[in-house]
Scaffold this motif. Structure first.
Motif, short mmCIF file in Angstrom:
data_model
loop_
_atom_site.label_atom_id
_atom_site.label_comp_id
_atom_site.label_asym_id
_atom_site.label_seq_id
_atom_site.Cartn_x
_atom_site.Cartn_y
_atom_site.Cartn_z
N LEU A 165 0.92 -1.16 0.24
CA LEU A 165 0.16 -0.08 0.17
C LEU A 165 1.07 1.27 -0.09
N LEU A 166 0.38 2.35 -0.98
CA LEU A 166 1.40 3.28 -1.07
C LEU A 166 0.57 4.57 -0.31
N SER A 167 -0.95 4.67 -0.40
CA SER A 167 -1.61 5.73 0.24
C SER A 167 -2.83 5.23 0.63
N GLY A 168 -3.39 5.92 1.73
CA GLY A 168 -4.87 5.52 1.96
C GLY A 168 -4.79 4.51 2.99
N ARG A 169 -5.84 3.88 3.29
CA ARG A 169 -5.97 2.94 4.48
C ARG A 169 -7.03 1.66 4.08
N ILE A 170 -6.65 0.39 4.42
CA ILE A 170 -7.30 -0.72 3.93
C ILE A 170 -8.01 -1.39 5.13
N CYS A 171 -9.14 -1.75 5.35
CA CYS A 171 -9.83 -2.45 6.23
C CYS A 171 -9.88 -4.02 6.04
N VAL A 172 -9.30 -4.57 6.92
CA VAL A 172 -9.20 -6.04 7.02
C VAL A 172 -10.37 -6.86 7.71
N THR A 173 -11.35 -7.51 7.31
CA THR A 173 -12.51 -8.27 8.03
C THR A 173 -12.40 -9.60 7.64
N VAL A 174 -12.94 -10.61 8.63
CA VAL A 174 -13.14 -12.05 8.32
C VAL A 174 -14.58 -12.24 8.80
N ASN A 175 -15.57 -12.84 8.14
CA ASN A 175 -16.65 -13.34 8.46
C ASN A 175 -17.57 -11.94 8.97
N GLY A 176 -17.03 -10.80 8.32
CA GLY A 176 -17.96 -9.47 8.55
C GLY A 176 -17.33 -8.79 10.05
N GLU A 177 -16.47 -9.40 10.56
CA GLU A 177 -15.86 -8.90 11.71
C GLU A 177 -14.46 -8.10 11.49
N PHE A 178 -14.50 -7.09 11.95
CA PHE A 178 -13.23 -6.26 11.99
C PHE A 178 -12.02 -6.76 12.48
N LEU A 179 -10.81 -6.90 11.85
CA LEU A 179 -9.55 -7.49 12.12
C LEU A 179 -8.56 -6.40 12.51
N HIS A 180 -8.07 -5.69 11.56
CA HIS A 180 -7.33 -4.52 11.60
C HIS A 180 -7.06 -3.83 10.46
N THR A 207 -11.22 -10.37 3.89
CA THR A 207 -11.84 -9.60 2.97
C THR A 207 -10.92 -8.28 3.16
N LEU A 208 -10.59 -7.57 2.22
CA LEU A 208 -9.96 -6.29 2.22
C LEU A 208 -10.61 -5.16 1.52
N HIS A 209 -11.08 -4.07 1.92
CA HIS A 209 -11.68 -3.10 1.44
C HIS A 209 -11.10 -1.73 1.77
N ALA A 210 -11.16 -0.75 0.67
CA ALA A 210 -10.62 0.42 0.88
C ALA A 210 -11.46 1.43 1.84
N ASP A 211 -10.86 1.81 2.84
CA ASP A 211 -11.59 2.98 3.62
C ASP A 211 -11.51 4.46 3.06
N HIS A 212 -10.42 4.78 2.29
CA HIS A 212 -10.32 5.85 1.67
C HIS A 212 -9.77 5.47 0.27
N GLN A 213 -9.58 6.49 -0.68
CA GLN A 213 -8.86 5.99 -1.95
C GLN A 213 -7.46 5.86 -1.61
N CYS A 214 -7.27 4.67 -2.20
CA CYS A 214 -6.03 4.12 -2.20
C CYS A 214 -5.16 3.81 -3.13
N ARG A 215 -3.88 3.84 -3.15
CA ARG A 215 -3.00 3.60 -4.34
C ARG A 215 -1.84 2.46 -4.06
N TYR A 216 -1.61 1.52 -4.72
CA TYR A 216 -0.60 0.32 -4.37
C TYR A 216 0.00 -0.04 -5.37
N VAL A 217 0.93 -0.95 -5.22
CA VAL A 217 2.08 -1.48 -6.21
C VAL A 217 1.80 -2.95 -6.19
N ALA A 218 1.82 -3.68 -7.26
CA ALA A 218 1.67 -5.14 -6.96
C ALA A 218 2.65 -5.85 -7.81
N TRP A 219 3.04 -7.02 -7.60
CA TRP A 219 3.90 -8.00 -8.19
C TRP A 219 3.28 -9.26 -8.54
N ARG A 220 3.26 -9.64 -9.51
CA ARG A 220 2.83 -11.08 -9.90
C ARG A 220 3.64 -12.06 -9.42
#
Length: 297
Positions: A165-180, A207-220
């Motif tokens: 993740l380069l900018s923003g914030r990602i919310c991590v949940t499992v079974n609908g419950e917040f993790l971190h 599940t990972l969803h964006a709390d704000h607009q996020c920018r990230y870099v990925a490697w296959r």
């Protein structure tokens, strides 16, 4: 037969002239300041380190040293060979220094990748050429997630890349419950990446969803493993970064986990790993973990 007249014959052996002129007397004074400056610069140059900046330091001082040596040799008409050799070495070192400076100038990155290098890779001693290979394996692309958009869906999204993740914030949940939360310059999928071997496939368990607009870099995965096969140093750097990221996530959860008695709970214990998802509470309150040995109704 009359004996030869040795006295009339001049048989005195003349001493052969030396191949090199002999030093008949020492110079009274020391060499000029250019001679000493040249040797000081050469001494400093040979103390250069490794890497592109070390090579630039080395050849810059060697260029200055051989230039001063050329000026010193030019001032003495009896040192033509010395002048020619020092001048040739001066030109060679100057060309090498200019070439290295050009290579360094060509290794420029976008602002996002410069921040990524300064925050994650520079402190581990990764050189700019190595980082250039890392950027190339990601195709130099920065991806964007809009607010509310999912990066991965639990039980559906395949694990086929490694992302930071380069900018923003990602919310991590499992079974609908917040993790971190995941913050900038943290991996989005480090646990998933580390849980699979190169030949294995898997899907996200969170599940990972964006709390704000996020920018990230990925490697296959395949492209990154090919890079690891060619450069073992880069493979060790990524292994260190990924496992350090996992440890930070685990300890951030441990800071929020308490049992019913109010004692801090270590998430590395096996009983937590098998705890049902509904028993987790929202992260806005401390996580309440059941005491081992007790079961909820």
């Amino acid at each position: 037969m009359e004996p030869p007249d040795f006295k009339a014959m001049n048989l005195t052996a003349k001493p052969a002239s030396p191949a090199f002129p002999l030093c008949e007397e020492w110079r009274e004074g020391a060499e000029g300041s250019l001679f000493h400056l040249a040797n000081i610069l050469l001494f400093l140059g040979f103390m250069g380190g490794s890497g592109f900046y070390g090579l630039l330091y080395l050849f810059t001082f060697l260029t200055l040293g051989f230039f001063c040596s050329s000026l010193w040799a030019w001032s003495d008409p009896c040192t033509t060979d010395t002048f020619l050799w020092t001048f040739v070495l001066f030109v060679a070192c100057l060309a090498q220094a200019l070439y290295i400076a050009y290579k360094l100038r060509s290794l420029t990155f976008d602002k996002d990748f410069e921040e990524l290098y300064n925050c994650m890779f520079k402190k581990l001693g990764v050189s700019l050429p190595h980082f250039g290979k890392i950027v190339s394996s990601s195709d130099g692309t920065v991806h964007t997630l809009e607010k509310g958009q999912c990066f991965a869906v639990e039980g559906k999204t395949a694990i086929d890349k490694l992302s930071v993740l380069l900018s923003g914030r990602i919310c991590v949940t499992v079974n609908g419950e917040f993790l971190h939360y995941i913050y900038p310059f943290q991996f989005l999928d480090s646990p998933e990446w580390d849980s699979l071997r190169p030949s294995e496939e898997g899907i996200f368990q969170v599940t990972l969803h964006a709390d704000h607009q996020c920018r990230y870099v990925a490697w296959r995965r395949k492209k990154l493993y090919l890079l690891f096969a060619k450069h073992r140093f880069i493979a060790r750097i990524f292994a260190l970064l990924v496992r350090n990221d996992i440890a930070e996530k685990v300890y951030s959860l441990s800071d929020k986990a308490f049992d019913k008695a109010g004692h801090r709970y270590d998430l590395r214990l096996p009983s937590y790993c098998h705890m049902p998802g509904p028993e987790l509470e929202r992260a806005h309150d401390p996580l309440e973990v059941p005491v081992p040995g007790k079961r909820t109704a």
